[in-house]
Write an enzyme that holds these catalytic residues in place. Structure first.
Site, PDB file in Angstrom:
ATOM      1  CB  CYS A 233    -101.248 -30.244  70.036  1.00 39.73           C
ATOM      2  SG  CYS A 233    -100.249 -30.739  68.623  1.00 39.73           S
TER       3      CYS A 233
ATOM      4  CG  HIS B  68     -97.302 -27.081  70.379  1.00 45.35           C
ATOM      5  ND1 HIS B  68     -96.151 -27.826  70.457  1.00 45.35           N
ATOM      6  CD2 HIS B  68     -98.205 -27.846  69.694  1.00 45.35           C
ATOM      7  CE1 HIS B  68     -96.342 -28.990  69.850  1.00 45.35           C
ATOM      8  NE2 HIS B  68     -97.578 -29.028  69.392  1.00 45.35           N
TER       9      HIS B  68
HETATM   10  N1  LIG Z   1     -98.201 -35.377  70.824  1.00 43.57           N
HETATM   11  C1  LIG Z   1     -99.111 -34.428  70.687  1.00 43.57           C
HETATM   12  O1  LIG Z   1     -98.918 -33.254  71.045  1.00 43.57           O
HETATM   13  C2  LIG Z   1    -100.419 -34.754  70.105  1.00 43.57           C
HETATM   14  C3  LIG Z   1    -101.424 -33.827  70.171  1.00 43.57           C
HETATM   15  C4  LIG Z   1    -102.653 -34.118  69.616  1.00 43.57           C
HETATM   16  C5  LIG Z   1    -102.827 -35.333  69.022  1.00 43.57           C
HETATM   17  N2  LIG Z   1    -101.813 -36.244  68.968  1.00 43.57           N
HETATM   18  C6  LIG Z   1    -102.073 -37.530  68.322  1.00 43.57           C
HETATM   19  O2  LIG Z   1    -102.044 -38.581  69.277  1.00 43.57           O
HETATM   20  C7  LIG Z   1    -101.563 -39.772  68.672  1.00 43.57           C
HETATM   21  C8  LIG Z   1    -100.396 -40.340  69.462  1.00 43.57           C
HETATM   22  O3  LIG Z   1     -99.374 -39.388  69.588  1.00 43.57           O
HETATM   23  P1  LIG Z   1     -98.121 -39.626  70.552  1.00 43.57           P
HETATM   24  O4  LIG Z   1     -97.393 -38.354  70.516  1.00 43.57           O
HETATM   25  O5  LIG Z   1     -98.529 -40.205  71.857  1.00 43.57           O
HETATM   26  O6  LIG Z   1     -97.304 -40.779  69.740  1.00 43.57           O
HETATM   27  P2  LIG Z   1     -96.227 -41.805  70.298  1.00 43.57           P
HETATM   28  O7  LIG Z   1     -95.513 -41.277  71.473  1.00 43.57           O
HETATM   29  O8  LIG Z   1     -95.426 -42.212  69.091  1.00 43.57           O
HETATM   30  O9  LIG Z   1     -97.111 -43.075  70.781  1.00 43.57           O
HETATM   31  C9  LIG Z   1     -97.856 -43.862  69.886  1.00 43.57           C
HETATM   32  C10 LIG Z   1     -98.666 -44.896  70.668  1.00 43.57           C
HETATM   33  O10 LIG Z   1     -99.497 -45.612  69.751  1.00 43.57           O
HETATM   34  C11 LIG Z   1     -99.285 -47.009  69.934  1.00 43.57           C
HETATM   35  N3  LIG Z   1     -99.465 -47.743  68.677  1.00 43.57           N
HETATM   36  C12 LIG Z   1     -98.853 -47.543  67.502  1.00 43.57           C
HETATM   37  N4  LIG Z   1     -99.264 -48.448  66.586  1.00 43.57           N
HETATM   38  C13 LIG Z   1    -100.172 -49.241  67.226  1.00 43.57           C
HETATM   39  C14 LIG Z   1    -100.952 -50.358  66.828  1.00 43.57           C
HETATM   40  N5  LIG Z   1    -100.887 -50.857  65.586  1.00 43.57           N
HETATM   41  N6  LIG Z   1    -101.783 -50.928  67.738  1.00 43.57           N
HETATM   42  C15 LIG Z   1    -101.847 -50.442  68.996  1.00 43.57           C
HETATM   43  N7  LIG Z   1    -101.123 -49.378  69.432  1.00 43.57           N
HETATM   44  C16 LIG Z   1    -100.295 -48.785  68.552  1.00 43.57           C
HETATM   45  C17 LIG Z   1     -97.858 -47.111  70.387  1.00 43.57           C
HETATM   46  O11 LIG Z   1     -97.652 -48.367  70.995  1.00 43.57           O
HETATM   47  P3  LIG Z   1     -96.217 -49.095  70.936  1.00 43.57           P
HETATM   48  O12 LIG Z   1     -95.393 -48.439  72.026  1.00 43.57           O
HETATM   49  O13 LIG Z   1     -96.565 -50.509  71.232  1.00 43.57           O
HETATM   50  O14 LIG Z   1     -95.665 -48.878  69.566  1.00 43.57           O
HETATM   51  C18 LIG Z   1     -97.807 -45.944  71.378  1.00 43.57           C
HETATM   52  O15 LIG Z   1     -98.404 -46.339  72.598  1.00 43.57           O
HETATM   53  C19 LIG Z   1    -101.239 -39.385  67.232  1.00 43.57           C
HETATM   54  O16 LIG Z   1    -102.379 -39.667  66.458  1.00 43.57           O
HETATM   55  C20 LIG Z   1    -101.036 -37.898  67.291  1.00 43.57           C
HETATM   56  O17 LIG Z   1    -101.289 -37.270  66.058  1.00 43.57           O
HETATM   57  C21 LIG Z   1    -100.624 -35.993  69.501  1.00 43.57           C
END
Ligand SMILES: NC(=O)c1ccc[n+]([C@@H]2O[C@H](COP(=O)([O-])OP(=O)(O)OC[C@H]3O[C@@H](n4cnc5c(N)ncnc54)[C@H](OP(=O)(O)O)[C@@H]3O)[C@@H](O)[C@H]2O)c1
Length: 344
Positions: A130, A242
């Protein structure tokens, strides 16, 4: 015929924003499927005016799905992206798992949209971190005109960058301060409420954190390997968006006025730069918006050809979900995404 799109991680911060943006931008999808872990089976998520029930990734068959937008972390991406790609479904992944693979394009469409064509070797395209995405959107037009030599960045990153549990932690710790409950850090290494933490991700051997390393390596891969970059990444008690204090040294002479004019017409950039109280953008104002906001543009008189500026953007949108969908749109516009034949 439109596309069949699966969103993996649909119950998470980024996944929910992906569903919002697919609907907002009227992405040409005939069908959108929400996927997450088994824990979330049946959990309802919004897609425009509709509500989707989350399905289990483990049991979903990708054979007739054209595009998979994935935001479920590195472990899921490592295991699933190649399996999904093998079914002929293009994966756009938000985790850091595939970003540094030479056979996987790392794309910010305002900067290197043509790189999407390189997805064919693994059927995977990576979305950058991000903090990198918003930075390179602002650096690209300046680099094209004045040639960047070195960048020094300090970031002020919101808790949503660490997922939905991290947002809950800021909320519950803030409440605990007011009701004098004990505070126990869980998702963060120290208390985040009314504090800030100069560590994002793990420490590397050289003393930098992985988040700082990612910014350096990703800027080189997306924009130009010759650019030198050093970063200090800091987590701050802000929910969304950010901010970055950025100092740039160029090869060619540059004035603040020239930079301001150039950035005013650059794709994805919005300049808000009045020399008066409040004449700049803060994270609170950038949350929910698509633009990369640039404020406080000024000449750095301590170096030759130097500028300083303040860059703010919504990390869940430009930093993740919006960028992923812009990548998908780049594929569609270049006719690189084909809809599979599906039973009527
Ligand atoms: N947030 C940011 O600003 C940002 C920016 C760039 C990249 N990212 C990347 O995007 C990804 C997600 O970030 P987030 O902020 O959305 O995280 P989050 O809010 O914690 O959400 C994680 C998601 O992944 C799912 N998940 C986890 N384990 C799983 C599995 N074994 N099988 C299927 N689904 C699974 C979760 O489902 P459940 O609800 O069922 O657990 C949930 O839908 C990460 O890799 C992060 O590094 C985030």
């Amino acid at each position: 015929m439109g596309f069949k799109v699966a969103v993996v991680g649909a119950t998470g911060n980024v996944g929910r924003e992906m569903l919002n943006i697919l609907a907002e931008r009227a992405f040409p999808a005939d069908e959108v499927v929400a996927l997450a872990s088994r824990r979330s089976l049946g959990t309802e998520v919004s897609f425009g005016d509709a509500t989707l029930k989350s399905k289990d990734l483990e049991t979903y068959d990708f054979s007739d799905t054209d595009l998979c937008l994935m935001s479920a972390g590195s472990a899921v991406a490592k295991e699933w992206a190649p399996r999904i790609g093998a079914k002929g479904c293009v994966v756009i992944d938000n985790s850091s798992c595939w970003r540094y693979d030479a056979n996987v394009p790392l794309v910010v469409p305002e900067v290197n949209a043509d790189a999407v064509a390189g997805f064919t070797s693994k059927m995977i395209i990576a979305n950058p971190n991000c903090s990198t995405a918003q930075l390179v959107v602002a650096l690209k037009p300046l680099h094209d005109r004045f040639v960047i030599k070195r960048v020094v960045v300090a970031t002020y990153q919101s808790v949503s960058g660490a997922g939905k549990e991290a947002m809950d932690e800021l909320f519950s710790q803030t409440r605990a301060v007011f009701v004098t409950d004990p505070i126990e850090p869980k998702r963060f290494p120290k208390r985040i409420a009314f504090n800030l933490i100069p560590q994002i991700d793990v420490f590397m051997e050289d003393g930098y954190t992985k988040e700082e390393w990612k910014m350096m390596v990703e800027t080189k891969k997306i924009l130009d390997p010759k650019i030198k970059l050093t970063a200090t990444c800091v987590r701050v008690p802000v929910f969304v968006a950010h901010s970055e204090a950025v100092n740039i040294e160029f090869e060619k002479p540059v004035s603040a006025e020239e930079a301001r004019d150039l950035l005013r017409s650059a794709p994805g950039c919005l300049v808000v730069d009045k020399h008066e109280a409040g004449g700049y953008v803060t994270p609170y104002e950038a949350a929910g918006e698509d633009a990369t906001y640039i404020s406080r543009i000024r000449e750095d008189i301590t170096v030759e050809n130097g500028l300083s500026m303040w860059i703010v953007s919504d990390n869940l949108r430009k930093g993740a979900a919006l960028n992923a969908i812009q990548i998908a749109e780049s594929l569609v516009n270049r006719k690189l995404l084909q809809a599979k034949k599906r039973a009527a």
